[in-house]
Design a protein around this motif. Structure first.
Motif, short mmCIF file in Angstrom:
data_model
loop_
_atom_site.label_atom_id
_atom_site.label_comp_id
_atom_site.label_asym_id
_atom_site.label_seq_id
_atom_site.Cartn_x
_atom_site.Cartn_y
_atom_site.Cartn_z
N SER A 101 -4.71 5.16 3.88
CA SER A 101 -5.05 4.13 2.91
C SER A 101 -3.80 3.59 2.21
N TYR A 102 -2.84 4.47 1.95
CA TYR A 102 -1.60 4.02 1.30
C TYR A 102 -0.75 3.18 2.24
N LEU A 120 -2.19 -0.34 2.39
CA LEU A 120 -1.84 -1.13 1.21
C LEU A 120 -0.39 -1.58 1.26
N THR A 121 0.51 -0.64 1.44
CA THR A 121 1.94 -0.97 1.33
C THR A 121 2.44 -1.82 2.50
N ILE A 181 3.34 -1.74 -8.29
CA ILE A 181 2.62 -0.81 -7.41
C ILE A 181 3.28 0.56 -7.37
N GLY A 204 0.36 2.72 -11.18
CA GLY A 204 -0.13 2.10 -9.96
C GLY A 204 -0.69 3.12 -8.99
N TYR A 240 -4.67 3.45 -7.90
CA TYR A 240 -5.06 3.26 -6.51
C TYR A 240 -5.82 4.48 -5.98
N ILE A 246 -10.45 -2.43 0.26
CA ILE A 246 -9.04 -2.40 -0.13
C ILE A 246 -8.44 -3.80 -0.08
N ILE A 250 -7.92 -5.67 -3.26
CA ILE A 250 -6.82 -5.09 -4.05
C ILE A 250 -5.49 -5.66 -3.55
N TYR A 296 -2.80 -8.00 -5.72
CA TYR A 296 -1.35 -7.80 -5.87
C TYR A 296 -0.57 -9.01 -5.39
N TRP A 352 -6.75 0.97 -13.68
CA TRP A 352 -7.80 1.37 -12.73
C TRP A 352 -9.02 0.44 -12.84
N LEU A 402 -8.46 -2.87 -11.14
CA LEU A 402 -8.65 -2.84 -9.69
C LEU A 402 -10.13 -2.80 -9.33
#
Length: 758
Positions: A492-493, A496-497, A512, A517, A521, A555, A558, A562, A586, A589
């Motif tokens: 999941s990270y 996102l990144t 983030i 952040g 998340y 996700i 989100i 950003y 939180w 988001l």
């Protein structure tokens, strides 16, 4: 291998002064060329920088290419660690079959006992996903022939052999690690190379034994003399031996479980990294005739084979201890140093390492958890164990605890370490672990991750002995939960990144890559998983991959949030501190997801919005009135019980009493009915109660007015009553104009529950 080939290969190996000369070149960051002045433009256009000018020539320099620089780093490390033969250059080709086919070797290093064959791979791109299938499968068919050629190259030596894949900025897959293990190889990444380099800078050649212990664990050191006089005894249910030994011998078989990335696969690890300054001061102390009377504590590993101990013919009658000759294992990494690493390594460069003997207490086959426990007991009251490292040690120590609560503490901490240490994680080297220093990118605390995981439903709820509510990932199997949850968070990270790379690269300057952040998340991922389970989109048996794939659609909002965030919104989220700031981030988001998926309604979001709309002010003010009433009665009762009839005079500080009397006098001037008049006790403020508590802290109020969890807080009574200052500040707000925040409301509620509802 024929004689000509052997002679040719021998000529491509360096030793002695030639090795030292090459070492100076390999250490350099640049390569240098002296060229005629006529070639100046040509070299500059090719990226060379002018270093010096001579009469007829220029000396140019150029940064080494990434792969060459890493190879030189590995080569330099082994030369520094005392390997006596190394390859002259990159053109070392060794035969691997009878037809004379050869394999190019990046680094070959030999000492008196071993030969290392090293394949080096380096990338400019940080944490690049690697695929070494082709290379490793090729080595698989050649490694036997390479080993045979090594034996023929050094025919008069009985050598140990190890193939090493050394990588820099590569994330090596589990499949590649299996392929490597199948050919008897080992993987060292740049963290390990840097670790051994740092060890060398601190303890010199003794660092070689730390490396050899990793490479050849359990293999014999044939030349070591291992018989030693000792006393055998029992303590705490464990067999132990007490003896004196030359530091040089213990250095060879010893190993220190340093808590760092190089030893990540050896969990649990517990030792702090050796400090060069401390080693130097210890060595100076020893060289000036100093000595240490306290014993070094070790655990000897026997692999369940009984350690040989020859009892002496003469024993002390009625003694439960025996004297005799102990046969130490003649093996690398057979003695784990639990306490005293600086004392031991202080001898490593001293002339006394073979002349002095040092006292040792050696336990037998302590498991890692027991070693951690013993280390913690020894260092319990020493400031030298930082909080971050102590948390890490507790995660290892509590993993096998009988208490489910302790196990939960362990898994939360271990997942925080996994996110920061796993190369496949976007948070790799972004989490401050052990004694690693904070920087612009490495700025996430393990506490943040632990706190976030603990507040989701990932783990559920347990007591010491039973599961009250199973979590979305925990169903009773701690190892399965760790594997599944850490994999889900890593996937999941990364998702996102990968989609907000520019912002992510900014580290602490971003919105983030900061603690708030990360907290927000992880919390929103918990909400998403709960939503998937509640709506039967997934089940508790769904794999982490399936959960992640189904989470992606939630996700995405989100990610868009950003990408489209306005500077003032970002600044507001970053600047709001404390738990209120974490919660606001939180909830923000959550709202971003709900704008796209209207049926996404996590527990507490609507209540939070109501609080934001000032609907909790009335309840908050009621809490304050209740607390003031409680203070008035409780303080008086406690003072009367302690001082008797003179409780006001003796218990209230003079200045506080004077101010209260003046307030009572002023109020009574405006009151017509005598029965309605007030006394000084009726006119105390919350701060006045605090001054009374501070004056009589230890005797009367400490036990009852120290908030739960703050018993060991630094700063004494002033710090432990700081919550009353915050309470006074809220008491003085105009609640018709002021909006109580969620954090402030939670604070008031916690005080109300603690003092009154209990």
């Amino acid at each position: 291998m024929d004689d000509n080939t052997r002679i040719s290969l021998s000529g491509k190996l360096l030793s002695g002064n030639e090795l030292k000369k090459e070492l100076n070149s390999r250490k350099r960051e640049f390569i240098y060329e002296s060229v005629p002045k006529s070639l100046k433009d040509e070299f500059e256009s090719d990226g060379w920088k002018l270093d010096k000018e001579f009469k007829t020539k220029y000396k140019f320099k150029k940064l080494k290419e990434t792969d060459i620089q890493f190879e030189d780093q590995v080569w330099t490390l082994l030369a520094n660690l005392g390997f006596t033969f190394l390859n002259k250059d990159r053109n070392f080709n060794i035969p691997y079959d009878k037809e004379g086919n050869t394999q190019q070797i990046d680094v070959i290093a030999k000492d008196d006992e071993s030969v290392l064959i090293i394949e080096c791979k380096a990338s400019k791109e940080k944490n690049k996903r690697a695929d070494f299938k082709k290379d490793l499968e090729a080595y698989s068919s050649k490694i036997g022939g390479i080993l045979q050629s090594v034996k023929e190259l050094f025919p008069n030596s009985k050598l140990k052999f190890k193939f090493i894949l050394a990588t820099s900025n590569y994330a090596v897959s589990e499949l590649d690690l299996e392929r490597l293990a199948n050919i008897g190889g080992i993987h060292l990444d740049e963290e390990a190379i840097n670790y051994y380099g740092e060890m060398h800078s601190q303890i010199g050649l003794a660092a070689r034994y730390q490396l050899l212990g990793s490479l050849f664990e359990g293999q014999e050191i044939p030349e070591i003399q291992n018989e030693i006089p000792a006393i055998q005894g029992k303590m705490g249910g464990h067999t132990y031996y007490s003896f004196s030994i030359e530091p040089e011998k213990l250095l060879k078989i010893g190993y220190v479980l340093h808590r760092n990335k190089a030893n990540r696969k050896m969990m649990p690890t517990y030792q702090r990294i050796i400090k060069k300054a401390r080693i130097k001061s210890v060595q100076e102390f020893i060289d000036n005739g100093g000595y240490f009377a306290n014993s070094i504590i070790i655990s000897i590993t026997t692999n369940n084979k009984k350690l040989k101990f020859d009892r002496a013919n003469t024993q002390v009658k009625d003694s439960i201890a025996d004297i005799g000759i102990l046969h130490l294992p003649k093996k690398y990494r057979s003695a784990f140093i639990i306490d005293g690493q600086h004392r031991l390594y202080g001898y490593s460069n001293s002339t006394y390492k073979a002349k002095n003997s040092i006292p040792v207490v050696a336990f037998i086959d302590l498991d890692r958890e027991e070693q951690v426990k013993l280390f913690m007991q020894i260092n319990e009251n020493q400031k030298a164990v930082p909080k971050n490292l102590r948390n890490t040690l507790n995660s290892d120590l509590l993993w096998t605890s009988d208490s489910l609560l302790d196990q939960f503490r362990a898994i939360k901490s271990r997942i925080s370490l996994e996110l920061g240490e796993n190369r496949n994680s976007a948070l790799y080297d972004r989490v401050i672990i052990g004694e690693n220093k904070k920087n612009n990118l490495r700025c996430i605390t393990t506490d943040t991750i632990i706190r976030a995981i603990g507040r989701t439903n990932f783990l559920g709820k347990v007591t010491k002995t039973k599961i009250e509510n199973p979590g979305s990932f925990y169903r009773g199997d701690l190892d399965d939960c760790f594997d599944k949850l850490s994999d889900f968070l890593i996937r999941s990270y990364s998702y996102l990144t990968d989609n907000v790379q520019e912002e992510w690269k900014r580290g602490e300057d971003s919105i983030i890559g900061i603690n708030k952040g990360v907290y927000a998340y992880i919390m929103i991922l918990g909400d998403i998983v709960d939503f998937l389970l509640e709506n039967n989109i997934c089940t508790p048996k769904s794999s982490s991959k399936v959960l992640f794939e189904e989470s992606k659609t939630y996700i995405d909002p989100i990610i868009n949030f950003y990408l489209e965030i306005k500077p003032d919104t970002a600044e507001e989220l970053k600047s709001k501190h404390g738990s209120g700031g974490d919660t606001k981030y939180w909830r923000t988001l959550q709202l971003a997801v709900r704008k796209v998926h209207q049926n996404f309604n996590p527990l507490g979001l609507d209540d939070y919005l109501k609080k934001e709309a000032r609907e909790y002010n009335t309840e908050a003010f009621k809490y304050i009135r209740d607390i003031e009433t409680y203070f008035k009665d409780d303080f008086k009762n406690r003072l009367e019980d302690f001082f008797g009839s003179s409780w006001f005079k003796k218990g209230v500080p003079p200045q506080t009493a004077k101010k209260a009397n003046e307030l009572a006098f002023d109020k009574n001037l405006t009151i017509e009915n005598v029965e309605d008049e007030v006394d000084a006790w009726d006119c105390l403020t919350i701060i006045a109660y605090r001054s009374i508590a501070v004056k009589n802290w230890r005797e009367i109020f400490e036990e009852h007015y120290t908030r739960p969890g703050e018993e060991k807080m630094q700063g004494g009574k002033e710090a432990k009553t700081e919550w009353m200052v915050k309470l006074e500040k809220l008491r003085n707000e105009n609640f018709h104009q002021y909006s109580v925040t969620e954090e402030e409301f939670d604070f008031l509620q916690s005080i109300h529950e603690w003092l009154i509802e209990k």
